[in-house]
Design an enzyme around this catalytic site. Sequence first.
Site, PDB file in Angstrom:
ATOM      1  N   ASP A 149      37.897  40.738  46.047  1.00 33.09           N
ATOM      2  CA  ASP A 149      38.880  41.206  45.068  1.00 33.09           C
ATOM      3  C   ASP A 149      39.436  42.569  45.482  1.00 33.09           C
ATOM      4  O   ASP A 149      38.686  43.432  45.931  1.00 33.09           O
ATOM      5  CB  ASP A 149      38.177  41.318  43.702  1.00 33.09           C
ATOM      6  CG  ASP A 149      39.138  41.606  42.576  1.00 33.09           C
ATOM      7  OD1 ASP A 149      40.020  40.771  42.347  1.00 33.09           O
ATOM      8  OD2 ASP A 149      39.004  42.658  41.925  1.00 33.09           O
ATOM      9  N   GLU A 171      41.732  39.363  49.239  1.00 29.11           N
ATOM     10  CA  GLU A 171      42.879  39.424  48.327  1.00 29.11           C
ATOM     11  C   GLU A 171      43.521  40.781  48.578  1.00 29.11           C
ATOM     12  O   GLU A 171      43.078  41.801  48.070  1.00 29.11           O
ATOM     13  CB  GLU A 171      42.437  39.328  46.861  1.00 29.11           C
ATOM     14  CG  GLU A 171      43.634  39.255  45.930  1.00 29.11           C
ATOM     15  CD  GLU A 171      43.540  40.122  44.678  1.00 29.11           C
ATOM     16  OE1 GLU A 171      44.296  39.855  43.743  1.00 29.11           O
ATOM     17  OE2 GLU A 171      42.745  41.079  44.628  1.00 29.11           O
TER      18      GLU A 171
HETATM   19  C1  NOJ Z   1      42.641  40.700  41.136  1.00 25.87           C
HETATM   20  C2  NOJ Z   1      42.141  39.564  40.300  1.00 25.87           C
HETATM   21  O1  NOJ Z   1      42.649  38.358  40.819  1.00 25.87           O
HETATM   22  C3  NOJ Z   1      42.608  39.836  38.889  1.00 25.87           C
HETATM   23  O2  NOJ Z   1      42.387  38.740  38.042  1.00 25.87           O
HETATM   24  C4  NOJ Z   1      41.899  41.071  38.387  1.00 25.87           C
HETATM   25  O3  NOJ Z   1      42.396  41.397  37.107  1.00 25.87           O
HETATM   26  C5  NOJ Z   1      42.145  42.249  39.327  1.00 25.87           C
HETATM   27  N1  NOJ Z   1      41.994  41.903  40.704  1.00 25.87           N
HETATM   28  C6  NOJ Z   1      41.200  43.387  39.010  1.00 25.87           C
HETATM   29  O4  NOJ Z   1      39.894  43.062  39.415  1.00 25.87           O
END
Ligand code: NOJ
Length: 567
Positions: free
Chosen positions: A215, A283
């Site tokens: 993440d 991500e």
């Molecule tokens: C990306 C995640 O996909 C999202 O759902 C989340 O709110 C943010 N990162 C913060 O962790």
Amino acid sequence: MSSKLAPRGVRPWWRDAVTYQIYIRSFADSNGDGIGDVEGIRSKLGYLQKLGVDAIWITPWYPSPQNDHGYDVSDYMNIEPDYGTLQDAERLIREAHDHGIKVIIDIVPNHTSDQHAWFQAALKAKPGSPERNRYIFRDGKGSNGDLPPNNWQAVFGGPAWHRVTEPDGTLGQWYLHLFAVEQPDLNWENPEVVEHFDAVLKFWLDRGVDGFRIDVAHGMFKEKGLPDIRQSKLSKLLGKSNFTRMLSPEHKPFWDQEGVHEIYRRWRKILDSYEGDRMAVAEAWVSPTSRIARYVRADELQNSFNFEMLTTLWKPEEIRKKINNSISALAEVGAPTSWVFNNHDVVRSVDRLDLGLTNHGDTTRSRQGDPSKLNIARGTLRARSATLMALALPGGTYLYQGEELTLPEVRDIPENRLTDPRWKMSGYKDRGRDGCRVPIPWKTSPNGAFGFSAKDSLTPEEAWLPASAWWGSYSAESQEHDPNSTLNTYRRALAVRKNELGLGDGDMNWINTRKDVVAFSRPGNFSCYINFGADFELPKDCEVLVASGPLKDHILPTDTAVWVRSN
Ligand code: NOJ
């Protein structure tokens, strides 16, 4: 275009895997409490195997106060009690493997929950203490320290700093939270943080997980000195929401900093010390796309989401450009591209591709479009074509739960049931992401039950997020019996991809044809055509393998994609 890749069989599984994203809270509820859980996932392994996916990615399943539905972790080495136990998780990993399915779990290293023991200790400790040094605490500006340390804004809205009350009752330091107030950012300059996450990775690798989805992989390090975002950059975006501003291509002193790469080299060594091609996928919302290549260099991560298709319009020239960009960005480092049309953060592709939405916007209307203009039938055709196209391209594909049912965005969740922190933090201007996170309709039932829960009497309103009562015809059960449903179409496509064509890695070449038809060929006399215009006649000598919608003889109608083999 060519990607120089090892032949199938020799290359690791993650190079061309089809990975199914499970938003655990909304996937399947095994105990009737209206919340999805680990046993719910286990009960659907047969379904996933029949669909034909290679892997599942499970969104955060750790103990969490759920302020951001698990992306606020309070213990990285356990399972959220609402979702089950560690033993349930171990059993799921084992049984997924028995079904031939790999397991990727989400790891959230940029921030913890404010309920994490470390953060609670930091609140009780003094400024400058080792406990505070695990996070990013700073004194405020101004004579009383009552101004935030810099001008950074939180992605979900409002300032990225929150002032704490010190143990003696006085107003004290500020801490950084790039997301919700309840998600304090960790200090990755602190070796204790680095070592803790080494242990977290090993904890789960020892339990057999095949990979991690990282993440906010581009956010863990901040520019030295935490400088202001330069005013000129900020002013250009004034009037835009924080979300748009934070994701804009302008330079940000908290995204895409060099320090992250050292961590990924370290993690790669850990992954490689285990057998079985363990992997991690980043991500990383970085811009331009070419920056992504830096995350997937040979000694760093194996994969990175390619988000080009989350912002695309349904236009042939744009799609061609995005495919070219995506493939060429990674060609230099030899990493595989991945294709993503849906996830739990964006408006579902049925709505997006019909209404021309690009996921940017400041309000519900600008981000989610005008529902009165939505043509669901056309959006469904486009979403199916998009997924078939993605599955035919070189590299891997991530499918989001419900994509195989072409679920549309849900727009009628009552305001008092909205849960996304973005709703509150945007000052109630943007309803946020709940509309793509609604529980999956597994069954169609006359009493309004929707099969999300093992408890048959549970109504859509009783689920943690109300399911849509009008979703019956989308259910997996009703699609099961329709040979032309999206579910059965994707099953066929995945079977053809895996068993007959071995699509995934390998070259692709554009086919020179009508401008409003995107067409490309792949190894094995295989081609994919996607028609954006008037009826198109397919080449005479080809055999149709899978189509996203009905064909009239060899005529491909608009908004339809087809896979063919030339004889
Ligand atoms: C990306 C995640 O996909 C999202 O759902 C989340 O709110 C943010 N990162 C913060 O962790």
